[in-house]
Each structure stands twice: as C-alpha cells, then as structure tokens.
Write a protein that holds these residues in place. Structure first.
Motif, PDB file in Angstrom:
ATOM      1  N   GLY A 286       0.828  -1.212   0.000  1.00  0.00           N
ATOM      2  CA  GLY A 286       0.000   0.000   0.000  1.00  0.00           C
ATOM      3  C   GLY A 286       0.862   1.262   0.000  1.00  0.00           C
ATOM      4  O   GLY A 286       0.587   2.223  -0.736  1.00  0.00           O
ATOM      5  N   LEU A 287       1.929   1.246   0.800  1.00  0.00           N
ATOM      6  CA  LEU A 287       2.821   2.408   0.859  1.00  0.00           C
ATOM      7  C   LEU A 287       3.596   2.580  -0.449  1.00  0.00           C
ATOM      8  O   LEU A 287       3.822   3.714  -0.899  1.00  0.00           O
ATOM      9  CB  LEU A 287       3.802   2.239   2.025  1.00  0.00           C
ATOM     10  CG  LEU A 287       3.175   2.372   3.414  1.00  0.00           C
ATOM     11  CD1 LEU A 287       4.138   1.881   4.493  1.00  0.00           C
ATOM     12  CD2 LEU A 287       2.782   3.818   3.676  1.00  0.00           C
ATOM     13  N   VAL A 288       3.994   1.455  -1.042  1.00  0.00           N
ATOM     14  CA  VAL A 288       4.693   1.531  -2.338  1.00  0.00           C
ATOM     15  C   VAL A 288       3.783   2.141  -3.398  1.00  0.00           C
ATOM     16  O   VAL A 288       4.189   3.007  -4.176  1.00  0.00           O
ATOM     17  CB  VAL A 288       5.162   0.125  -2.764  1.00  0.00           C
ATOM     18  CG1 VAL A 288       5.596   0.116  -4.222  1.00  0.00           C
ATOM     19  CG2 VAL A 288       6.315  -0.345  -1.888  1.00  0.00           C
ATOM     20  N   LEU A 289       2.522   1.682  -3.428  1.00  0.00           N
ATOM     21  CA  LEU A 289       1.558   2.246  -4.374  1.00  0.00           C
ATOM     22  C   LEU A 289       1.375   3.743  -4.161  1.00  0.00           C
ATOM     23  O   LEU A 289       1.406   4.538  -5.102  1.00  0.00           O
ATOM     24  CB  LEU A 289       0.208   1.546  -4.202  1.00  0.00           C
ATOM     25  CG  LEU A 289      -0.076   0.313  -5.048  1.00  0.00           C
ATOM     26  CD1 LEU A 289      -1.440  -0.249  -4.692  1.00  0.00           C
ATOM     27  CD2 LEU A 289      -0.031   0.670  -6.515  1.00  0.00           C
ATOM     28  N   PHE A 290       1.201   4.116  -2.914  1.00  0.00           N
ATOM     29  CA  PHE A 290       0.937   5.521  -2.609  1.00  0.00           C
ATOM     30  C   PHE A 290       2.143   6.397  -2.943  1.00  0.00           C
ATOM     31  O   PHE A 290       1.995   7.480  -3.511  1.00  0.00           O
ATOM     32  CB  PHE A 290       0.586   5.663  -1.130  1.00  0.00           C
ATOM     33  CG  PHE A 290       0.097   7.028  -0.767  1.00  0.00           C
ATOM     34  CD1 PHE A 290      -1.206   7.407  -1.002  1.00  0.00           C
ATOM     35  CD2 PHE A 290       0.963   7.957  -0.209  1.00  0.00           C
ATOM     36  CE1 PHE A 290      -1.655   8.669  -0.687  1.00  0.00           C
ATOM     37  CE2 PHE A 290       0.529   9.229   0.110  1.00  0.00           C
ATOM     38  CZ  PHE A 290      -0.785   9.580  -0.127  1.00  0.00           C
ATOM     39  N   SER A 291       3.350   5.936  -2.566  1.00  0.00           N
ATOM     40  CA  SER A 291       4.549   6.746  -2.845  1.00  0.00           C
ATOM     41  C   SER A 291       4.781   6.864  -4.354  1.00  0.00           C
ATOM     42  O   SER A 291       5.225   7.908  -4.837  1.00  0.00           O
ATOM     43  CB  SER A 291       5.766   6.122  -2.161  1.00  0.00           C
ATOM     44  OG  SER A 291       5.981   4.807  -2.623  1.00  0.00           O
ATOM     45  N   THR A 292       4.477   5.799  -5.108  1.00  0.00           N
ATOM     46  CA  THR A 292       4.631   5.859  -6.566  1.00  0.00           C
ATOM     47  C   THR A 292       3.682   6.896  -7.159  1.00  0.00           C
ATOM     48  O   THR A 292       4.072   7.699  -8.026  1.00  0.00           O
ATOM     49  CB  THR A 292       4.343   4.481  -7.188  1.00  0.00           C
ATOM     50  OG1 THR A 292       5.191   3.506  -6.587  1.00  0.00           O
ATOM     51  CG2 THR A 292       4.585   4.504  -8.684  1.00  0.00           C
ATOM     52  N   LEU A 293       2.430   6.886  -6.689  1.00  0.00           N
ATOM     53  CA  LEU A 293       1.476   7.888  -7.160  1.00  0.00           C
ATOM     54  C   LEU A 293       1.922   9.294  -6.795  1.00  0.00           C
ATOM     55  O   LEU A 293       1.788  10.240  -7.586  1.00  0.00           O
ATOM     56  CB  LEU A 293       0.090   7.603  -6.560  1.00  0.00           C
ATOM     57  CG  LEU A 293      -0.670   6.423  -7.165  1.00  0.00           C
ATOM     58  CD1 LEU A 293      -1.937   6.144  -6.355  1.00  0.00           C
ATOM     59  CD2 LEU A 293      -1.027   6.704  -8.612  1.00  0.00           C
ATOM     60  N   PHE A 294       2.471   9.437  -5.594  1.00  0.00           N
ATOM     61  CA  PHE A 294       2.929  10.749  -5.120  1.00  0.00           C
ATOM     62  C   PHE A 294       4.028  11.292  -6.038  1.00  0.00           C
ATOM     63  O   PHE A 294       3.985  12.448  -6.475  1.00  0.00           O
ATOM     64  CB  PHE A 294       3.445  10.592  -3.688  1.00  0.00           C
ATOM     65  CG  PHE A 294       3.924  11.869  -3.064  1.00  0.00           C
ATOM     66  CD1 PHE A 294       3.020  12.800  -2.585  1.00  0.00           C
ATOM     67  CD2 PHE A 294       5.279  12.136  -2.952  1.00  0.00           C
ATOM     68  CE1 PHE A 294       3.458  13.971  -2.000  1.00  0.00           C
ATOM     69  CE2 PHE A 294       5.729  13.298  -2.373  1.00  0.00           C
ATOM     70  CZ  PHE A 294       4.820  14.217  -1.899  1.00  0.00           C
ATOM     71  N   VAL A 295       5.015  10.459  -6.340  1.00  0.00           N
ATOM     72  CA  VAL A 295       6.116  10.889  -7.203  1.00  0.00           C
ATOM     73  C   VAL A 295       5.620  11.122  -8.632  1.00  0.00           C
ATOM     74  O   VAL A 295       6.022  12.093  -9.296  1.00  0.00           O
ATOM     75  CB  VAL A 295       7.234   9.824  -7.192  1.00  0.00           C
ATOM     76  CG1 VAL A 295       8.325  10.174  -8.204  1.00  0.00           C
ATOM     77  CG2 VAL A 295       7.839   9.704  -5.799  1.00  0.00           C
ATOM     78  N   PHE A 296       4.725  10.264  -9.098  1.00  0.00           N
ATOM     79  CA  PHE A 296       4.191  10.414 -10.455  1.00  0.00           C
ATOM     80  C   PHE A 296       3.435  11.734 -10.590  1.00  0.00           C
ATOM     81  O   PHE A 296       3.559  12.436 -11.602  1.00  0.00           O
ATOM     82  CB  PHE A 296       3.276   9.232 -10.775  1.00  0.00           C
ATOM     83  CG  PHE A 296       2.820   9.199 -12.199  1.00  0.00           C
ATOM     84  CD1 PHE A 296       3.590   8.578 -13.172  1.00  0.00           C
ATOM     85  CD2 PHE A 296       1.626   9.794 -12.582  1.00  0.00           C
ATOM     86  CE1 PHE A 296       3.169   8.554 -14.491  1.00  0.00           C
ATOM     87  CE2 PHE A 296       1.205   9.773 -13.891  1.00  0.00           C
ATOM     88  CZ  PHE A 296       1.973   9.153 -14.852  1.00  0.00           C
ATOM     89  N   VAL A 297       2.645  12.077  -9.587  1.00  0.00           N
ATOM     90  CA  VAL A 297       1.900  13.344  -9.627  1.00  0.00           C
ATOM     91  C   VAL A 297       2.859  14.528  -9.663  1.00  0.00           C
ATOM     92  O   VAL A 297       2.634  15.513 -10.387  1.00  0.00           O
ATOM     93  CB  VAL A 297       0.954  13.433  -8.412  1.00  0.00           C
ATOM     94  CG1 VAL A 297       0.389  14.840  -8.266  1.00  0.00           C
ATOM     95  CG2 VAL A 297      -0.183  12.436  -8.562  1.00  0.00           C
ATOM     96  N   GLY A 298       3.949  14.445  -8.886  1.00  0.00           N
ATOM     97  CA  GLY A 298       4.937  15.527  -8.900  1.00  0.00           C
ATOM     98  C   GLY A 298       5.542  15.717 -10.275  1.00  0.00           C
ATOM     99  O   GLY A 298       5.648  16.853 -10.775  1.00  0.00           O
TER     100      GLY A 298
END
Length: 319
Positions: A286-298
């Motif tokens: 779950g954290l990997v998914l969320f951090s990936t989305l966070f970086v992708f949005v940036g």
C-alpha cells in the motif's frame, strides 16, 4: 499515454516489491507474533498462515491482493491490525506537512542562493555558496539528522528529541505550538539537503542568461544589479527552478523516510521502515503504491507547467 504508463509502472513496482518481500529472510508469522513466539505451537502457526493467506503460492497471494485492490480494498496491516487505507491516510497528513514545509523552504532558499551566486560570479560569495552546495549534495540525510538532533536537541535543548507530539500528553491536550516545535528539526534537515540542487541549477541557468545578447544590450543601457535580474533574469530562471522542485518529489519522499526514522516522526516513512522490517506485505505494498502515485503526480505537475508556460513543448507532444 500518461495513464497507461502509470498503470504499467504501478503493476511492475507492485510485482517487484511483492517478490522482494516474499524472498526476504524475514518470517512474517514470526514478525506478527513477536515476543510470544515461544508460546505459539506449529498448529497455531498454520492457522495464522491460513488466516493471512500465507500458505498459498506466491503468485496466488499476489493476484488475490490485486483483485482486492481493484475493488478498493488495500487489505489489513499485520502489525497495526487496522485497514491499510486508514494507516496511510493518518500518516500521510503528518508526512505531507513535513514534506511541504521542507519543499517550500528548500525551493525558496535554494533559488535565492542560486541567484546571489550567479550575480556575484567569481567572488568569495560565489565560492562559499558553491562549497556549501557541493558539501550538502554529498551529505547523507540520516547523518545530518543525527547531527542536528545531537546539537540542537541534546546539547542546546532548543527542540524536543524526536516524536511528533510531546510524550505522555493526551491527544486532546496537544497544541499547534507543540506540533510545530516537533516539526522544525526534521523539516530543517530535509530543506537544508534539498537546497543544493535548486541553487546550483539556478546559478547555472542565470549565468547563461546574463551572458546572452539581450542582457549585454541591457547592461549597455545602464541596467545593473537587482533591476537587471528583475527585468531579464527572473522569468527565465524561475520556471526551471519550479519544475526542478516538482521533479524532486522522489528525493523528497526518500529523504522523508530517513528523516522520520531518525526523529521518530510518525509519518509514512516510519511506517514504511516498520512494514519492511516486520514483513507486513499489505502495508508495504500500500505504501509503495501511494509513494509511486505521489512521485508520479509531482513529475506530472512539472510536465504540465512546462506544457502551459512554454508553447514549444506542445508541438508533437501528447499528454
């Protein structure tokens, strides 16, 4: 195109992370039981494995998790005994405040240092700023965090030693001033380390601008100092600096993981370390998914800024 790339990226990262955790030497059942391991028999271990689905083949576990994810269920954390979505939502607020504070501070300070260094090129001020930036660029986050903790929290006593709120105080009695006091040291650690990239990039871009023909013409007309920078330099260096800051979300998140661990700050970084060390696969994924989305949005925001501001990037480009 961007959406398809994001989906393939998420799938690849989840699969690789899942396989890495499953092949790690950490026994998730032992990590789940903890100190009561000697009191648990083989039958109880089998029941625990069956309850969490750990007795199934690896790919069956992965696709079971994936099918639940498609229905919006991230699963339950094995170490917190709570839904993963609730833990991420709760921890993300703390991490967001920390990363946003550090992001703004490092951007503003780095931009100002880069401008001053370029305007004073070749002087002792320029040399000091470059030395400062090169030193910071090679400084590990955890080392700087420990140094600031020892100096400002232990020796001088100006700030509390770690945690996000005062220890032993009820949640309803914690004030905004308490939270800000615990936020300062980890935020300063992250922002100080993030200054180097923006400062060096801004310095180089402004030096190129100051060497252009139209700036030479402006100098010939008598424009100097801040007026010259304001009229001809600011617009040309501000956009690359802002874009660089948005593109640095991955470094910011990685630095936050280490800073939160050093300062025991209750954010996503600390939860990631706990999930990795104790084999909590649902929480880690779950954290990997969320951090990936966070970086992708940036990175997506950085692309959109270029797309909106610079018309040259719109030609032959599909978002």
């Amino acid at each position: 195109m961007k959406g398809f790339r994001m989906l393939t990226l998420l799938f690849a990262i989840c699969l690789i992370s899942f396989l890495l955790v499953k092949n790690s030497p950490i026994d998730p059942i032992q990590a789940y039981i903890g100190a009561d391991m000697l009191k648990v028999g083989p039958e109880q271990r089998e029941q625990i494995a069956e309850y969490w689905g750990l007795d199934q083949p690896v790919m069956v576990q992965f696709f079971s998790w994936g099918s639940a994810l498609l229905s919006g269920d991230l699963g339950n954390s094995m170490i917190f005994r709570r839904p993963v979505a609730d833990i991420i939502g709760e921890r993300f607020l703390n991490s967001l405040v920390l990363m946003l504070t550090a992001w703004v501070l490092s951007g503003v300070i780095g931009f100002v240092l880069g401008v001053v260094s370029a305007m004073k090129k070749g002087t002792w001020i320029d040399r000091i700023i470059k030395w400062y930036c090169y030193t910071l660029a090679s400084t590990p986050t955890f080392w700087l965090g420990l140094l600031m903790l020892i100096v400002f929290a232990v020796w001088l006593g100006w700030f509390p030693i770690g945690l996000g709120v005062p220890a032993g105080v009820l949640a309803e009695d914690v004030t905004l001033a308490d939270r800000l006091q615990h936020l300062i040291l980890p935020a300063l650690t992250l922002s100080v380390l993030g200054v180097a990239n923006v400062a060096l990039h801004t310095r180089q871009k402004l030096i190129e601008v100051l060497a252009s023909d139209y700036v030479l013409f402006a100098r010939a007309r008598g424009e100097r100092g801040f007026l010259l920078f304001w009229r001809h330099g600011l617009r040309n260096v501000a956009l690359p600096a802002i874009t660089l800051q948005f593109a640095a979300f991955s470094e910011l998140f990685g630095g936050a993981v280490l800073a939160e661990q050093v300062f025991s700050y209750p954010g996503l970084g600390q939860a990631t370390v706990e999930a990795g060390l104790r084999g909590d696969v649902p929480l880690l994924l779950g954290l990997v998914l969320f951090s990936t989305l966070f970086v992708f949005v940036g990175n997506l925001i950085a692309d959109l800024i270029y797309y909106v501001v610079d018309p040259r990037t719109r030609e032959g480009r599909m978002l």
